[in-house]
Design an enzyme around this catalytic site. Structure first.
Site, PDB file in Angstrom:
ATOM      1  N   CYS A   8       0.014  -5.246  11.563  1.00 35.43           N
ATOM      2  CA  CYS A   8      -1.028  -4.671  10.712  1.00 35.43           C
ATOM      3  C   CYS A   8      -1.846  -5.757  10.030  1.00 35.43           C
ATOM      4  O   CYS A   8      -3.053  -5.630   9.850  1.00 35.43           O
ATOM      5  CB  CYS A   8      -0.422  -3.740   9.673  1.00 35.43           C
ATOM      6  SG  CYS A   8       0.805  -4.537   8.595  1.00 35.43           S
ATOM      7  N   HIS A  52       2.129  -3.014   3.899  1.00 36.76           N
ATOM      8  CA  HIS A  52       1.214  -2.674   4.989  1.00 36.76           C
ATOM      9  C   HIS A  52      -0.146  -3.279   4.664  1.00 36.76           C
ATOM     10  O   HIS A  52      -0.600  -3.241   3.515  1.00 36.76           O
ATOM     11  CB  HIS A  52       1.110  -1.153   5.109  1.00 36.76           C
ATOM     12  CG  HIS A  52       0.377  -0.672   6.314  1.00 36.76           C
ATOM     13  ND1 HIS A  52       0.547  -1.205   7.576  1.00 36.76           N
ATOM     14  CD2 HIS A  52      -0.555   0.314   6.460  1.00 36.76           C
ATOM     15  CE1 HIS A  52      -0.233  -0.567   8.447  1.00 36.76           C
ATOM     16  NE2 HIS A  52      -0.918   0.352   7.782  1.00 36.76           N
ATOM     17  N   ASN A 108      -7.164   2.400   8.445  1.00 34.22           N
ATOM     18  CA  ASN A 108      -5.823   2.037   8.879  1.00 34.22           C
ATOM     19  C   ASN A 108      -5.872   1.538  10.329  1.00 34.22           C
ATOM     20  O   ASN A 108      -6.938   1.535  10.964  1.00 34.22           O
ATOM     21  CB  ASN A 108      -4.897   3.258   8.742  1.00 34.22           C
ATOM     22  CG  ASN A 108      -3.438   2.891   8.597  1.00 34.22           C
ATOM     23  OD1 ASN A 108      -3.044   1.756   8.813  1.00 34.22           O
ATOM     24  ND2 ASN A 108      -2.619   3.868   8.236  1.00 34.22           N
TER      25      ASN A 108
END
Length: 238
Positions: free
Chosen positions: A11, A180, A200
Protein backbone atom coordinates in the site's frame (compact mmCIF):
# COMPACT_ATOMS: atom_id res chain seq x y z
CA UNK A 1 -8.15 4.87 -11.88
CA UNK A 2 -8.23 3.16 -8.50
CA UNK A 3 -5.33 0.74 -8.47
CA UNK A 4 -5.06 -2.64 -6.72
CA UNK A 5 -2.17 -3.73 -4.49
CA UNK A 6 -3.42 -7.36 -4.61
CA UNK A 7 -2.45 -9.73 -1.77
CA UNK A 8 0.68 -7.75 -0.99
CA UNK A 9 1.41 -5.19 1.73
CA UNK A 10 2.58 -2.67 -0.85
CA UNK A 11 0.00 0.00 0.00
CA UNK A 12 2.88 2.37 0.79
CA UNK A 13 4.15 2.05 -2.79
CA UNK A 14 0.68 2.66 -4.23
CA UNK A 15 0.05 5.66 -1.98
CA UNK A 16 3.40 7.09 -3.04
CA UNK A 17 2.99 6.40 -6.77
CA UNK A 18 -0.62 7.62 -6.95
CA UNK A 19 0.38 10.97 -5.46
CA UNK A 20 3.45 11.17 -7.74
CA UNK A 21 1.59 10.41 -10.98
CA UNK A 22 -1.24 12.79 -10.02
CA UNK A 23 1.23 15.60 -9.41
CA UNK A 24 3.00 14.83 -12.68
CA UNK A 25 -0.34 15.14 -14.46
CA UNK A 26 -1.09 18.47 -12.74
CA UNK A 27 2.40 19.84 -13.43
CA UNK A 28 2.79 18.67 -17.04
CA UNK A 29 -0.67 17.73 -18.33
CA UNK A 30 0.57 14.18 -18.98
CA UNK A 31 -1.64 11.52 -17.41
CA UNK A 32 0.82 8.63 -17.25
CA UNK A 33 0.88 5.74 -14.80
CA UNK A 34 4.03 5.18 -12.78
CA UNK A 35 5.24 1.91 -11.38
CA UNK A 36 4.29 0.53 -7.95
CA UNK A 37 6.39 -2.49 -8.99
CA UNK A 38 9.58 -0.44 -9.25
CA UNK A 39 8.66 1.42 -6.05
CA UNK A 40 7.68 -1.59 -3.95
CA UNK A 41 10.51 -3.91 -4.89
CA UNK A 42 13.43 -1.57 -5.58
CA UNK A 43 12.87 1.34 -3.21
CA UNK A 44 14.64 1.76 0.11
CA UNK A 45 11.43 3.21 1.59
CA UNK A 46 9.97 -0.19 2.42
CA UNK A 47 10.18 -3.94 2.28
CA UNK A 48 8.08 -4.94 -0.71
CA UNK A 49 4.95 -6.76 0.41
CA UNK A 50 5.92 -6.31 4.07
CA UNK A 51 5.08 -2.63 4.37
CA UNK A 52 6.94 0.66 4.11
CA UNK A 53 6.74 4.44 4.18
CA UNK A 54 6.47 7.32 1.74
CA UNK A 55 8.78 6.78 -1.25
CA UNK A 56 9.00 10.47 -2.22
CA UNK A 57 12.63 10.76 -1.08
CA UNK A 58 13.44 7.75 -3.24
CA UNK A 59 11.59 9.37 -6.17
CA UNK A 60 13.88 12.37 -5.74
CA UNK A 61 17.07 10.38 -5.38
CA UNK A 62 16.51 7.52 -7.85
CA UNK A 63 13.41 8.33 -9.89
CA UNK A 64 10.61 5.94 -10.79
CA UNK A 65 9.75 4.33 -14.13
CA UNK A 66 6.30 4.23 -15.70
CA UNK A 67 4.16 1.19 -15.01
CA UNK A 68 0.56 0.13 -15.45
CA UNK A 69 -1.51 -2.46 -13.65
CA UNK A 70 -1.12 -6.23 -13.94
CA UNK A 71 -3.76 -6.58 -16.73
CA UNK A 72 -1.69 -4.05 -18.76
CA UNK A 73 1.30 -6.43 -18.90
CA UNK A 74 2.38 -7.13 -22.46
CA UNK A 75 0.79 -3.97 -23.88
CA UNK A 76 4.21 -2.26 -23.99
CA UNK A 77 2.49 1.01 -23.05
CA UNK A 78 4.51 1.44 -19.87
CA UNK A 79 7.92 0.25 -18.70
CA UNK A 80 7.06 -1.96 -15.74
CA UNK A 81 3.45 -3.01 -14.96
CA UNK A 82 2.53 -4.44 -11.57
CA UNK A 83 3.10 -8.20 -11.33
CA UNK A 84 0.24 -9.25 -9.03
CA UNK A 85 -3.32 -9.67 -10.28
CA UNK A 86 -6.17 -7.57 -8.82
CA UNK A 87 -8.51 -9.36 -6.42
CA UNK A 88 -11.55 -8.82 -4.18
CA UNK A 89 -10.66 -6.88 -1.02
CA UNK A 90 -13.24 -7.25 1.77
CA UNK A 91 -16.04 -7.59 -0.82
CA UNK A 92 -17.59 -10.66 -2.52
CA UNK A 93 -15.47 -12.15 -5.29
CA UNK A 94 -16.53 -11.55 -8.90
CA UNK A 95 -15.37 -12.76 -12.29
CA UNK A 96 -13.34 -9.56 -12.70
CA UNK A 97 -11.94 -9.71 -9.16
CA UNK A 98 -11.57 -13.26 -7.80
CA UNK A 99 -10.93 -13.82 -4.11
CA UNK A 100 -7.54 -12.64 -2.87
CA UNK A 101 -5.16 -15.46 -1.90
CA UNK A 102 -5.24 -16.30 1.80
CA UNK A 103 -1.50 -15.72 2.14
CA UNK A 104 0.34 -12.65 0.93
CA UNK A 105 2.62 -12.76 -2.06
CA UNK A 106 6.36 -12.53 -1.67
CA UNK A 107 8.53 -10.66 -4.18
CA UNK A 108 12.29 -10.73 -3.88
CA UNK A 109 13.36 -9.38 -7.25
CA UNK A 110 14.05 -5.76 -8.08
CA UNK A 111 13.34 -5.48 -11.83
CA UNK A 112 15.86 -3.52 -13.88
CA UNK A 113 14.42 -3.75 -17.40
CA UNK A 114 11.32 -2.41 -19.12
CA UNK A 115 8.91 -4.59 -21.08
CA UNK A 116 10.72 -5.62 -24.26
CA UNK A 117 8.50 -3.67 -26.66
CA UNK A 118 8.31 -0.46 -24.63
CA UNK A 119 11.07 1.30 -26.55
CA UNK A 120 12.94 3.06 -23.73
CA UNK A 121 15.63 1.82 -21.40
CA UNK A 122 14.97 1.56 -17.68
CA UNK A 123 17.27 4.49 -16.90
CA UNK A 124 15.77 6.64 -19.69
CA UNK A 125 12.29 6.07 -18.31
CA UNK A 126 13.03 7.23 -14.76
CA UNK A 127 11.30 10.46 -13.71
CA UNK A 128 12.57 12.22 -10.59
CA UNK A 129 10.91 14.32 -7.94
CA UNK A 130 12.53 17.76 -7.72
CA UNK A 131 11.82 18.08 -4.00
CA UNK A 132 10.17 16.18 -1.18
CA UNK A 133 8.63 17.34 2.09
CA UNK A 134 6.08 16.46 4.74
CA UNK A 135 2.97 18.45 5.65
CA UNK A 136 1.26 18.49 9.03
CA UNK A 137 -1.93 20.01 10.36
CA UNK A 138 -5.39 20.35 8.84
CA UNK A 139 -5.00 23.87 7.38
CA UNK A 140 -1.56 23.17 5.89
CA UNK A 141 -2.73 19.90 4.33
CA UNK A 142 -5.80 21.58 2.82
CA UNK A 143 -3.66 24.37 1.35
CA UNK A 144 -1.09 21.91 -0.03
CA UNK A 145 -3.81 19.78 -1.63
CA UNK A 146 -5.45 22.80 -3.29
CA UNK A 147 -2.11 24.22 -4.48
CA UNK A 148 -0.11 21.18 -5.57
CA UNK A 149 -2.37 18.14 -5.60
CA UNK A 150 -2.76 14.70 -3.98
CA UNK A 151 -0.36 13.43 -1.34
CA UNK A 152 0.68 10.33 0.56
CA UNK A 153 -1.01 9.78 3.93
CA UNK A 154 -1.16 6.86 6.34
CA UNK A 155 -3.48 5.89 9.16
CA UNK A 156 -4.25 3.15 11.66
CA UNK A 157 -6.77 0.58 10.43
CA UNK A 158 -9.27 -0.86 12.91
CA UNK A 159 -11.52 -3.83 12.28
CA UNK A 160 -14.55 -1.58 11.63
CA UNK A 161 -12.84 0.01 8.59
CA UNK A 162 -12.72 -2.71 5.86
CA UNK A 163 -16.54 -2.88 5.70
CA UNK A 164 -16.80 0.86 4.87
CA UNK A 165 -19.34 1.68 2.15
CA UNK A 166 -20.35 5.35 2.49
CA UNK A 167 -20.49 8.36 4.79
CA UNK A 168 -17.70 9.89 6.86
CA UNK A 169 -15.66 7.19 8.61
CA UNK A 170 -14.82 7.48 12.29
CA UNK A 171 -13.34 4.64 14.30
CA UNK A 172 -16.06 3.45 16.69
CA UNK A 173 -15.38 -0.20 17.42
CA UNK A 174 -13.01 -3.07 16.84
CA UNK A 175 -9.37 -3.82 17.39
CA UNK A 176 -6.33 -2.38 15.65
CA UNK A 177 -5.33 -4.29 12.49
CA UNK A 178 -2.25 -2.33 11.46
CA UNK A 179 -1.17 0.63 9.39
CA UNK A 180 -2.29 1.49 5.86
CA UNK A 181 -1.02 4.03 3.34
CA UNK A 182 -3.35 5.75 0.87
CA UNK A 183 -3.68 8.86 -1.31
CA UNK A 184 -5.37 12.04 -0.11
CA UNK A 185 -7.32 13.53 -3.03
CA UNK A 186 -9.87 15.96 -1.60
CA UNK A 187 -11.74 17.50 1.30
CA UNK A 188 -15.21 18.83 2.01
CA UNK A 189 -18.24 18.56 4.27
CA UNK A 190 -21.11 16.06 4.30
CA UNK A 191 -24.16 16.84 6.41
CA UNK A 192 -22.06 19.18 8.53
CA UNK A 193 -19.23 16.68 9.02
CA UNK A 194 -15.82 17.71 7.74
CA UNK A 195 -13.97 15.01 5.78
CA UNK A 196 -10.90 14.11 3.81
CA UNK A 197 -11.55 12.21 0.57
CA UNK A 198 -9.10 9.33 0.19
CA UNK A 199 -8.27 7.02 -2.72
CA UNK A 200 -7.54 3.47 -1.58
CA UNK A 201 -5.63 0.74 -3.48
CA UNK A 202 -8.23 -2.05 -3.22
CA UNK A 203 -9.73 -1.41 -6.72
CA UNK A 204 -13.00 0.37 -7.46
CA UNK A 205 -15.32 -2.31 -6.05
CA UNK A 206 -14.34 -1.58 -2.45
CA UNK A 207 -15.91 1.30 -0.50
CA UNK A 208 -17.38 4.16 -2.54
CA UNK A 209 -15.90 3.49 -6.00
CA UNK A 210 -12.59 2.67 -4.35
CA UNK A 211 -12.61 5.82 -2.21
CA UNK A 212 -13.60 6.66 1.36
CA UNK A 213 -14.29 9.75 3.44
CA UNK A 214 -12.66 10.06 6.85
CA UNK A 215 -13.26 12.66 9.55
CA UNK A 216 -11.15 15.84 9.09
CA UNK A 217 -9.69 18.15 11.70
CA UNK A 218 -9.23 15.74 14.59
CA UNK A 219 -6.37 13.56 13.30
CA UNK A 220 -8.75 10.60 12.96
CA UNK A 221 -6.74 7.37 13.18
CA UNK A 222 -3.58 9.47 12.71
CA UNK A 223 -4.51 10.49 9.12
CA UNK A 224 -3.20 14.06 9.61
CA UNK A 225 0.02 12.99 11.31
CA UNK A 226 2.44 12.89 8.42
CA UNK A 227 1.37 13.71 4.88
CA UNK A 228 4.15 13.34 2.32
CA UNK A 229 4.61 14.80 -1.13
CA UNK A 230 6.95 16.79 -3.34
CA UNK A 231 7.33 18.49 -6.68
CA UNK A 232 8.03 16.92 -10.07
CA UNK A 233 11.08 17.81 -12.14
CA UNK A 234 8.99 18.98 -15.12
CA UNK A 235 11.96 20.13 -17.15
CA UNK A 236 13.27 16.56 -17.34
CA UNK A 237 10.12 15.13 -18.89
CA UNK A 238 10.71 14.05 -22.49
Amino acid sequence: NVRDQSACGSCWAFGSVASFESRRCIATGEDIKHSPEDTAFCSTAGMGCNGGNSAWSWFQRTGVVTGGDQPDAGSDETCLPYSFAPCAHHVPATEKYPACPSTEYVEDNCPTQCESGYGKSFSQDKLHAASTYSIRGEANIMQELATNGPMYVSFTVYSDFPAYKSGVYKHTSGSQLGGHAVTLVGYGELNGEKYWKIKNSWNEQWGNNGHFLISRGNNECGIEGNAGAGTIATNTVV
